[in-house]
Design a protein around this motif. Sequence first.
Motif, PDB file in Angstrom:
ATOM      1  N   SER A   1       0.842  -1.188   0.000  1.00 50.14           N
ATOM      2  CA  SER A   1       0.000   0.000   0.000  1.00 50.14           C
ATOM      3  C   SER A   1       0.875   1.235   0.000  1.00 50.14           C
ATOM      4  O   SER A   1       1.987   1.239   0.548  1.00 50.14           O
ATOM      5  CB  SER A   1      -0.891   0.001   1.251  1.00 50.14           C
ATOM      6  OG  SER A   1      -1.503   1.261   1.448  1.00 50.14           O
TER       7      SER A   1
ATOM      8  N   LYS B   1     -14.041   0.967   0.901  1.00 55.82           N
ATOM      9  CA  LYS B   1     -13.382  -0.288   1.265  1.00 55.82           C
ATOM     10  C   LYS B   1     -12.124   0.019   2.068  1.00 55.82           C
ATOM     11  O   LYS B   1     -11.532   1.099   1.954  1.00 55.82           O
ATOM     12  CB  LYS B   1     -12.974  -1.078   0.013  1.00 55.82           C
ATOM     13  CG  LYS B   1     -14.109  -1.537  -0.882  1.00 55.82           C
ATOM     14  CD  LYS B   1     -13.536  -2.418  -1.985  1.00 55.82           C
ATOM     15  CE  LYS B   1     -14.599  -2.842  -2.986  1.00 55.82           C
ATOM     16  NZ  LYS B   1     -14.965  -1.727  -3.893  1.00 55.82           N
ATOM     17  N   ARG B   2     -11.675  -0.964   2.844  1.00 55.60           N
ATOM     18  CA  ARG B   2     -10.407  -0.818   3.551  1.00 55.60           C
ATOM     19  C   ARG B   2      -9.272  -0.848   2.538  1.00 55.60           C
ATOM     20  O   ARG B   2      -9.360  -1.474   1.480  1.00 55.60           O
ATOM     21  CB  ARG B   2     -10.216  -1.933   4.577  1.00 55.60           C
ATOM     22  CG  ARG B   2     -11.249  -1.941   5.688  1.00 55.60           C
ATOM     23  CD  ARG B   2     -10.810  -2.826   6.850  1.00 55.60           C
ATOM     24  NE  ARG B   2      -9.709  -2.222   7.592  1.00 55.60           N
ATOM     25  CZ  ARG B   2      -9.865  -1.307   8.550  1.00 55.60           C
ATOM     26  NH1 ARG B   2     -11.069  -0.875   8.868  1.00 55.60           N
ATOM     27  NH2 ARG B   2      -8.828  -0.824   9.185  1.00 55.60           N
TER      28      ARG B   2
ATOM     29  N   GLY C   1      -4.459  -2.316   5.070  1.00 56.17           N
ATOM     30  CA  GLY C   1      -5.197  -2.485   6.315  1.00 56.17           C
ATOM     31  C   GLY C   1      -5.751  -1.210   6.920  1.00 56.17           C
ATOM     32  O   GLY C   1      -6.470  -1.263   7.921  1.00 56.17           O
ATOM     33  N   THR C   2      -5.430  -0.041   6.345  1.00 51.16           N
ATOM     34  CA  THR C   2      -5.985   1.198   6.886  1.00 51.16           C
ATOM     35  C   THR C   2      -7.466   1.292   6.536  1.00 51.16           C
ATOM     36  O   THR C   2      -7.983   0.503   5.740  1.00 51.16           O
ATOM     37  CB  THR C   2      -5.267   2.439   6.306  1.00 51.16           C
ATOM     38  OG1 THR C   2      -5.604   2.564   4.914  1.00 51.16           O
ATOM     39  CG2 THR C   2      -3.762   2.323   6.470  1.00 51.16           C
ATOM     40  N   GLY C   3      -8.119   2.302   7.100  1.00 52.21           N
ATOM     41  CA  GLY C   3      -9.527   2.505   6.797  1.00 52.21           C
ATOM     42  C   GLY C   3      -9.764   3.071   5.410  1.00 52.21           C
ATOM     43  O   GLY C   3     -10.909   3.350   5.052  1.00 52.21           O
ATOM     44  N   GLY C   4      -8.695   3.243   4.637  1.00 54.91           N
ATOM     45  CA  GLY C   4      -8.857   3.779   3.292  1.00 54.91           C
ATOM     46  C   GLY C   4      -9.231   5.245   3.326  1.00 54.91           C
ATOM     47  O   GLY C   4      -8.501   6.078   3.860  1.00 54.91           O
TER      48      GLY C   4
ATOM     49  N   SER D   1     -11.397   6.844   5.112  1.00 52.09           N
ATOM     50  CA  SER D   1     -11.519   7.411   6.465  1.00 52.09           C
ATOM     51  C   SER D   1     -10.149   7.800   7.016  1.00 52.09           C
ATOM     52  O   SER D   1     -10.001   8.846   7.666  1.00 52.09           O
ATOM     53  CB  SER D   1     -12.206   6.416   7.405  1.00 52.09           C
ATOM     54  OG  SER D   1     -11.434   5.227   7.544  1.00 52.09           O
ATOM     55  N   TYR D   2      -9.144   6.980   6.757  1.00 54.44           N
ATOM     56  CA  TYR D   2      -7.779   7.298   7.197  1.00 54.44           C
ATOM     57  C   TYR D   2      -7.255   8.530   6.479  1.00 54.44           C
ATOM     58  O   TYR D   2      -6.696   9.446   7.095  1.00 54.44           O
ATOM     59  CB  TYR D   2      -6.852   6.101   6.940  1.00 54.44           C
ATOM     60  CG  TYR D   2      -5.388   6.427   7.079  1.00 54.44           C
ATOM     61  CD1 TYR D   2      -4.802   6.553   8.334  1.00 54.44           C
ATOM     62  CD2 TYR D   2      -4.590   6.630   5.951  1.00 54.44           C
ATOM     63  CE1 TYR D   2      -3.458   6.861   8.472  1.00 54.44           C
ATOM     64  CE2 TYR D   2      -3.241   6.943   6.083  1.00 54.44           C
ATOM     65  CZ  TYR D   2      -2.682   7.052   7.341  1.00 54.44           C
ATOM     66  OH  TYR D   2      -1.355   7.369   7.468  1.00 54.44           O
TER      67      TYR D   2
END
Length: 278
Positions: free
Chosen positions: A120, A247-248, A252-255, A257-258
């Motif tokens: 990522s 989607k995430r 592994g982040t919130g996508g 939202s992060y």
Amino acid sequence: MTTPYDPADDGAQMRFDGRMSYTDYLGLDAILDAQHPLSEAHDELLFIVQHQTSELWMRLALHELAAARTALAEDRFGPAFKMLARVARIFEQLNSAWDVLRTMTPSDYTTFREALGQSSGFQSWQYRLIEFTLGNRNAAMLRPHEHRRDIHEKLSAELARPSLYDTALAALARAGIEIPPEVTARDLARPHEAHPGVIAAWRVVYDDPETHWQLYEMAEKLVDFEDYFRRWRFNHVTTVERVIGFKRGTGGTGGVSYLRRMLEVELFPELWHLRTEL
């Protein structure tokens, strides 16, 4: 019949046996052989090239930021301003790259997303080093790089140095403008937090720019850069939402939202808060 133009007639070099060519100088064989899609999906090459070219621009940004910080520490304002202006334009280029990536639809991305595994952009050590250099510091972000000792050491070393913003505040202090001791003596590994005393320091500069012209110009170069940096973050969010929705992320982040949370980060907070008071 017109004779085809031959550049050699004008002195162009046309033979390179044993001589340096354009391909040699730029190492193009290595660069153009560095794309290795893991699927048969047409758009995976776009995804790889977009991120690889972004990393090249980040490499240049780090080169310029390091030199700008050194120049500011030595009160060589002119060269520092040129470098900071260049970094702002680098982020303009990085912004344009999102326009190309956004031509990839959600259906296109799903054809190769599984091939990414857990990789990522969240794991980009160069991006992390840029943030650390600018002052957005978080020791927790060292953990994704523990498997690479060389990278981990590079990032850890940056946390021990004054950030670019710390260096700018030190320039204010050398010019006789008071910076609160709790700001200059803080733990460098922690992010700088907005302080009313620093707002007051910048207020001295903005209230009389003619007297403090170099410091005034330094402040505006920093704001100009952060403006482009913020646009890059915003475009990152909208591109990710357009392609994967909520989607995430693969890492592994919130996508989204992060990434939206990252929009709230201020690199040079007092320079923005000051504007309300002027």
